[in-house]
Design a protein around this motif. Sequence first.
Motif, PDB file in Angstrom:
ATOM      1  N   HIS A  20       0.815  -1.212   0.000  1.00  0.00           N
ATOM      2  CA  HIS A  20       0.000   0.000   0.000  1.00  0.00           C
ATOM      3  C   HIS A  20       0.854   1.270   0.000  1.00  0.00           C
ATOM      4  CE1 HIS A  20      -3.098   2.823   1.808  1.00  0.00           C
ATOM      5  NE2 HIS A  20      -3.523   2.542   0.597  1.00  0.00           N
ATOM      6  N   GLN A  21       1.935   1.287   0.784  1.00  0.00           N
ATOM      7  CA  GLN A  21       2.795   2.475   0.817  1.00  0.00           C
ATOM      8  C   GLN A  21       3.428   2.720  -0.546  1.00  0.00           C
ATOM      9  OE1 GLN A  21       6.259   2.173   3.307  1.00  0.00           O
ATOM     10  NE2 GLN A  21       6.849   4.288   2.985  1.00  0.00           N
ATOM     11  N   GLU A  22       3.874   1.663  -1.204  1.00  0.00           N
ATOM     12  CA  GLU A  22       4.473   1.815  -2.529  1.00  0.00           C
ATOM     13  C   GLU A  22       3.447   2.341  -3.532  1.00  0.00           C
ATOM     14  OE1 GLU A  22       7.836  -1.697  -2.471  1.00  0.00           O
ATOM     15  OE2 GLU A  22       5.733  -2.240  -2.729  1.00  0.00           O
ATOM     16  N   LEU A  23       2.212   1.853  -3.452  1.00  0.00           N
ATOM     17  CA  LEU A  23       1.165   2.324  -4.342  1.00  0.00           C
ATOM     18  C   LEU A  23       0.882   3.808  -4.127  1.00  0.00           C
ATOM     19  CD1 LEU A  23      -1.105   1.893  -6.408  1.00  0.00           C
ATOM     20  CD2 LEU A  23      -2.575   1.206  -4.509  1.00  0.00           C
ATOM     21  N   GLU A  24       0.742   4.223  -2.871  1.00  0.00           N
ATOM     22  CA  GLU A  24       0.493   5.640  -2.572  1.00  0.00           C
ATOM     23  C   GLU A  24       1.634   6.520  -3.067  1.00  0.00           C
ATOM     24  OE1 GLU A  24      -0.142   5.800   1.666  1.00  0.00           O
ATOM     25  OE2 GLU A  24      -2.314   5.767   1.395  1.00  0.00           O
ATOM     26  N   THR A  25       2.854   6.103  -2.806  1.00  0.00           N
ATOM     27  CA  THR A  25       4.013   6.890  -3.214  1.00  0.00           C
ATOM     28  C   THR A  25       4.111   6.968  -4.730  1.00  0.00           C
ATOM     29  OG1 THR A  25       5.187   6.291  -1.205  1.00  0.00           O
ATOM     30  CG2 THR A  25       6.527   7.107  -3.028  1.00  0.00           C
ATOM     31  N   LEU A  26       3.925   5.838  -5.401  1.00  0.00           N
ATOM     32  CA  LEU A  26       3.993   5.829  -6.862  1.00  0.00           C
ATOM     33  C   LEU A  26       2.912   6.706  -7.464  1.00  0.00           C
ATOM     34  CD1 LEU A  26       5.208   4.817  -9.493  1.00  0.00           C
ATOM     35  CD2 LEU A  26       3.753   2.776  -9.282  1.00  0.00           C
ATOM     36  N   ALA A  27       1.689   6.621  -6.961  1.00  0.00           N
ATOM     37  CA  ALA A  27       0.593   7.443  -7.477  1.00  0.00           C
ATOM     38  C   ALA A  27       0.903   8.933  -7.297  1.00  0.00           C
ATOM     39  CB  ALA A  27      -0.716   7.083  -6.779  1.00  0.00           C
ATOM     40  N   GLY A  51      11.423  14.772 -27.890  1.00  0.00           N
ATOM     41  CA  GLY A  51      12.063  13.572 -27.370  1.00  0.00           C
ATOM     42  C   GLY A  51      11.250  12.950 -26.248  1.00  0.00           C
ATOM     43  N   PHE A  52      11.963  12.323 -25.324  1.00  0.00           N
ATOM     44  CA  PHE A  52      11.334  11.593 -24.239  1.00  0.00           C
ATOM     45  C   PHE A  52      11.802  12.122 -22.892  1.00  0.00           C
ATOM     46  CE2 PHE A  52      11.084   8.777 -27.786  1.00  0.00           C
ATOM     47  CZ  PHE A  52       9.964   7.991 -27.582  1.00  0.00           C
ATOM     48  N   THR A  53      10.983  11.904 -21.888  1.00  0.00           N
ATOM     49  CA  THR A  53      11.379  12.110 -20.514  1.00  0.00           C
ATOM     50  C   THR A  53      10.973  10.849 -19.765  1.00  0.00           C
ATOM     51  OG1 THR A  53      11.317  13.605 -18.620  1.00  0.00           O
ATOM     52  CG2 THR A  53       9.236  13.247 -19.784  1.00  0.00           C
ATOM     53  N   HIS A  54      11.480  10.676 -18.564  1.00  0.00           N
ATOM     54  CA  HIS A  54      11.161   9.451 -17.846  1.00  0.00           C
ATOM     55  C   HIS A  54      11.187   9.647 -16.336  1.00  0.00           C
ATOM     56  CE1 HIS A  54      15.544   9.505 -17.964  1.00  0.00           C
ATOM     57  NE2 HIS A  54      15.522   8.726 -16.900  1.00  0.00           N
ATOM     58  N   LEU A  55      10.545   8.718 -15.660  1.00  0.00           N
ATOM     59  CA  LEU A  55      10.519   8.679 -14.207  1.00  0.00           C
ATOM     60  C   LEU A  55      10.875   7.268 -13.770  1.00  0.00           C
ATOM     61  CD1 LEU A  55       9.669   9.877 -11.375  1.00  0.00           C
ATOM     62  CD2 LEU A  55       7.421   8.875 -11.833  1.00  0.00           C
ATOM     63  N   HIS A  56      11.853   7.160 -12.871  1.00  0.00           N
ATOM     64  CA  HIS A  56      12.228   5.877 -12.281  1.00  0.00           C
ATOM     65  C   HIS A  56      11.511   5.700 -10.949  1.00  0.00           C
ATOM     66  CE1 HIS A  56      15.777   4.501 -14.627  1.00  0.00           C
ATOM     67  NE2 HIS A  56      15.831   5.784 -14.963  1.00  0.00           N
ATOM     68  N   PHE A  57      10.990   4.523 -10.688  1.00  0.00           N
ATOM     69  CA  PHE A  57      10.405   4.207  -9.397  1.00  0.00           C
ATOM     70  C   PHE A  57      11.437   4.397  -8.297  1.00  0.00           C
ATOM     71  CE2 PHE A  57       8.998   0.925  -6.218  1.00  0.00           C
ATOM     72  CZ  PHE A  57       7.874   1.590  -5.792  1.00  0.00           C
ATOM     73  N   LYS A  58      12.703   4.091  -8.593  1.00  0.00           N
ATOM     74  CA  LYS A  58      13.752   4.249  -7.579  1.00  0.00           C
ATOM     75  C   LYS A  58      13.905   5.710  -7.151  1.00  0.00           C
ATOM     76  CE  LYS A  58      17.665   4.587 -10.745  1.00  0.00           C
ATOM     77  NZ  LYS A  58      18.875   3.954 -11.215  1.00  0.00           N
TER      78      LYS A  58
END
Length: 79
Positions: A20-27, A51-58
Amino acid sequence: MKIYAEKDIETDSVEILLNHQELETLASYLNKFEDEVKQLKLRNKDKENLGFTHLHFKDCGLVGKNSHADIVFYVNLSE
């Protein structure tokens, strides 16, 4: 949308298990990322081939606490 489970190998689906914490943080980070993309596109509305941009979960600060897995979200700014 395209999904790659391995480098340069496209697949139809992938399963991701989050607590749940990972889901909240990712959202939360995805919402911030969306705002940044909107601002970037607005500032560069007269330009082509952004071009492109990106987001890492890390980069959301949770990798290493519960797992070492990373997810990368890429956005094509020209579309």
